[in-house]
Motif scaffolding. Structure first.
Motif, PDB file in Angstrom:
ATOM      1  N   GLY A   1       0.878  -1.194  -0.094  1.00 52.49           N
ATOM      2  CA  GLY A   1       0.034   0.104  -0.049  1.00 52.49           C
ATOM      3  C   GLY A   1       0.870   1.080  -0.143  1.00 52.49           C
ATOM      4  N   CYS A   2       0.225   2.185  -0.252  1.00 53.94           N
ATOM      5  CA  CYS A   2       0.986   3.542  -0.502  1.00 53.94           C
ATOM      6  C   CYS A   2       1.433   4.029   0.934  1.00 53.94           C
ATOM      7  N   PRO A   3       2.694   4.424   1.019  1.00 55.20           N
ATOM      8  CA  PRO A   3       3.380   4.450   2.365  1.00 55.20           C
ATOM      9  C   PRO A   3       2.862   6.017   2.730  1.00 55.20           C
ATOM     10  N   VAL A   4       2.788   6.793   1.914  1.00 54.83           N
ATOM     11  CA  VAL A   4       2.033   8.173   2.449  1.00 54.83           C
ATOM     12  C   VAL A   4       0.659   7.982   3.037  1.00 54.83           C
ATOM     13  N   CYS A   5      -0.164   7.181   2.378  1.00 58.10           N
ATOM     14  CA  CYS A   5      -1.466   6.674   2.971  1.00 58.10           C
ATOM     15  C   CYS A   5      -1.390   6.005   4.531  1.00 58.10           C
ATOM     16  N   ARG A   6      -0.176   5.207   4.510  1.00 57.64           N
ATOM     17  CA  ARG A   6      -0.212   4.513   5.804  1.00 57.64           C
ATOM     18  C   ARG A   6       0.173   5.696   7.114  1.00 57.64           C
TER      19      ARG A   6
ATOM     20  N   ILE B   1       3.841   5.292  -4.110  1.00 50.67           N
ATOM     21  CA  ILE B   1       2.536   6.111  -3.793  1.00 50.67           C
ATOM     22  C   ILE B   1       1.499   6.362  -4.365  1.00 50.67           C
ATOM     23  N   CYS B   2       0.327   6.290  -4.303  1.00 53.45           N
ATOM     24  CA  CYS B   2      -1.049   6.313  -4.789  1.00 53.45           C
ATOM     25  C   CYS B   2      -0.846   7.736  -5.873  1.00 53.45           C
ATOM     26  N   LEU B   3      -2.112   7.837  -6.574  1.00 51.63           N
ATOM     27  CA  LEU B   3      -2.237   8.772  -7.207  1.00 51.63           C
ATOM     28  C   LEU B   3      -2.686  10.004  -6.726  1.00 51.63           C
ATOM     29  N   VAL B   4      -3.452   9.758  -5.361  1.00 49.63           N
ATOM     30  CA  VAL B   4      -3.718  11.166  -4.687  1.00 49.63           C
ATOM     31  C   VAL B   4      -2.337  11.699  -4.076  1.00 49.63           C
ATOM     32  N   HIS B   5      -1.441  10.947  -3.603  1.00 51.33           N
ATOM     33  CA  HIS B   5      -0.347  11.622  -3.020  1.00 51.33           C
ATOM     34  C   HIS B   5       0.778  11.983  -4.052  1.00 51.33           C
ATOM     35  N   LEU B   6       0.809  11.385  -5.335  1.00 50.30           N
ATOM     36  CA  LEU B   6       1.572  11.868  -6.121  1.00 50.30           C
ATOM     37  C   LEU B   6       1.171  13.194  -6.631  1.00 50.30           C
ATOM     38  N   LEU B   7      -0.311  13.599  -6.998  1.00 56.19           N
ATOM     39  CA  LEU B   7      -0.678  14.931  -6.986  1.00 56.19           C
ATOM     40  C   LEU B   7      -0.310  15.838  -5.983  1.00 56.19           C
ATOM     41  N   ASP B   8      -0.253  15.325  -4.670  1.00 56.71           N
ATOM     42  CA  ASP B   8      -0.191  16.151  -3.636  1.00 56.71           C
ATOM     43  C   ASP B   8       1.404  16.744  -3.482  1.00 56.71           C
ATOM     44  N   VAL B   9       2.305  15.910  -4.297  1.00 58.64           N
ATOM     45  CA  VAL B   9       3.644  16.360  -4.282  1.00 58.64           C
ATOM     46  C   VAL B   9       4.126  17.224  -5.478  1.00 58.64           C
ATOM     47  N   VAL B  10       3.091  17.236  -6.507  1.00 65.27           N
ATOM     48  CA  VAL B  10       3.217  17.698  -7.869  1.00 65.27           C
ATOM     49  C   VAL B  10       3.683  19.301  -7.555  1.00 65.27           C
TER      50      VAL B  10
END
Length: 487
Positions: free
Chosen positions: A46-51, A162-171
């Protein structure tokens, strides 16, 4: 994303202080801390940022239940924000149910709501959302700094990432080279992913999805006969904000239609514009884990793979400072970022927003009619969130006065409940005030129960949804003293 959800979304921090300079630019102690915090996150699926964010949220609520709900600062936040956002209110219900903690929360929430309904003051941020945003920022820093370490970068390449949600967060904050690395890895994971893992990659984690789903299935059917005014008058008999109820039913009905159409192989679904947002992708996966989920997930994956490939191409075409100058590089990178961060059209959000806007306008237009006004006076009426959205005028003043009066009674009920928790009053029987905290949640923001009416003490099915224990704690089980210190 729902318009309602945008109201509580945290703003993206500036690039300053995000730690994107890499581990080479920070002290040895900080390097070791980054390594020690990020490495364990890359050993689990799973996404490490989500965790990391999920652990931040768990820690917040753990400390909230232990002691921080007594903090002056936290109580100030609860008052300013009229309690917690719908998702975190549901988590609080699930965790503590009825009792002294919830009485304190509702005391502050109702005080804030009574103030907000009287004036057009700014509503504060949910205390849990603030904690989660802080955890998200910290996780982003760990990720971006950690990727500068060769061993962690190698471990990341072996992980789903990481998931798409958190990729967009780092963009907005990551340099082009890091964005290229993260985007390429996500593309590979999306092409290989399947089932629940693929939903996680596209929509991140969503612990609230099951809670939303449970309340969504309890929504009553709206009146189906009569004139427009008669239907509104009948809907006002349901103990819920009529606008929140209409939005909840619209979202539920769209999901049902989508699931049925997917099962029938409706060809037009493949041509639908946009994609389900992260929240509603989880909702359809819960409603139909097979056919409907596969349709929505497949459509979203195809759209996002194409978008990520275009983003990579734009990153590759971004001029380097040595060749075109820093301004040209910055402009090209900002343009690529704006393109991928543009919110896609979500059909479920559109269905909810459209009917919510229309029903709000209908209530405003109908309050001048005696039949509606008289029914409204005896009803739940608009929640505070929707009463505040009226433009000034007779309808606005009437709706706000009505909401304020209901809040005043509910505030008394919450205080009465608190009084009866004291040992000095333990001989007194519980009355209808026991459910005041539930009515207060719905009166402040109808989205807490997805637009439906709050449960009541005698409602066993509703009570089973309100705590992880499957019931609401009784007064006898709440061994605490009242606010006045008696007992």
């Amino acid at each position: 994303m729902d318009t309602d959800d945008r109201e509580t979304r945290q703003s993206t921090p500036s690039r300053a202080g995000t730690g994107v300079a890499g581990t080479a630019g920070i002290g040895h102690g900080e390097v070791q801390r980054v390594l020690s915090e990020l490495e364990p996150l890359l050993t689990e699926p799973g996404c490490p940022v989500c965790r990391y964010v999920a652990e931040t949220e768990r820690s917040f609520f753990s400390w909230f239940e232990i002691e921080s709900y007594t903090s002056v600062e936290v109580q100030r936040q609860l008052r300013a924000a009229m309690g917690m956002c719908p998702a975190h209110a549901r988590r609080l219900i699930d965790g503590v149910g009825e009792g002294h903690i919830m009485t304190v929360v509702m005391r502050e929430a109702l005080a804030g709501a009574r103030s907000a309904v009287r004036e057009d003051s700014q509503i504060g941020l949910c205390a849990a959302c603030v904690a989660v945003a802080s955890g998200s920022n910290r996780a982003r820093t760990l990720l971006l700094d950690g990727l500068q370490d060769p061993s962690l970068a190698r471990r990341y390449r072996q992980h789903a990432g990481i998931c798409l949600v958190h990729l967009l967060d780092v963009v907005p904050v990551a340099p082009a080279s890091t964005l290229k690395q993260l985007t390429e890895h996500l593309l590979g994971s999306l092409n290989e992913g399947a089932g629940a893992a693929l939903i996680g990659l596209l929509a991140g984690s969503d612990a609230d999805a099951s809670r939303r789903g449970a309340w969504r299935e309890r929504l009553p059917e709206p009146p189906a006969v009569g004139s427009t005014v008669e239907r509104l008058a009948d809907r006002l008999q349901i103990d819920a904000c009529p606008v929140c109820l209409a939005a909840g039913v619209a979202g539920r009905d769209y999901l049902r239609w989508f699931v049925a159409s997917s099962a029938e192989g409706e060809p037009s679904l493949s041509n639908d514009p946009g994609e389900f947002c992260a929240k509603h992708l989880h909702d359809v996966a819960l409603a139909d884990p097979a056919v409907g989920s596969n349709q929505a997930v497949g459509h979203k994956r195809a759209a996002r793979v194409a978008q990520l490939e275009l983003f990579l191409a734009r990153l590759a075409a971004t001029p380097t400072p040595s060749r075109r100058g820093r301004r040209a590089t910055s402009d090209a990178l900002d343009d690529a970022r704006r393109n991928i961060l543009a919110s896609p059209y979500c059909a479920v959000c559109h269905a909810r927003e459209g009917i919510q806007r229309a029903q709000h306008e209908l209530v405003a237009a109908s309050l001048g009619l005696a039949v509606v006004r008289e029914r409204y006076e005896r009803s739940h009426g608009l929640c505070v969130r929707h009463a505040r959205q009226f433009a000034d005028g007779p309808a606005a003043r009437f709706a706000r006065e009505h909401a304020g009066a209901r809040l005043a009674v509910i505030s008394w009920e919450v205080q009465e409940t608190a009084r009866k928790y004291a040992c000095a009053y333990r001989h007194e029987a519980e009355g209808p005030e026991r459910d005041g905290w539930l009515r207060g949640l719905a009166q402040i923001d109808g989205r807490v129960f997805d637009g439906g009416p709050p449960p009541i003490a005698g409602d066993e099915a509703g009570s089973a949804l309100m705590t992880g224990r499957g019931r609401v704690a009784s007064r006898d089980e709440t061994k605490v003293s009242s606010d006045d210190g008696s007992g």
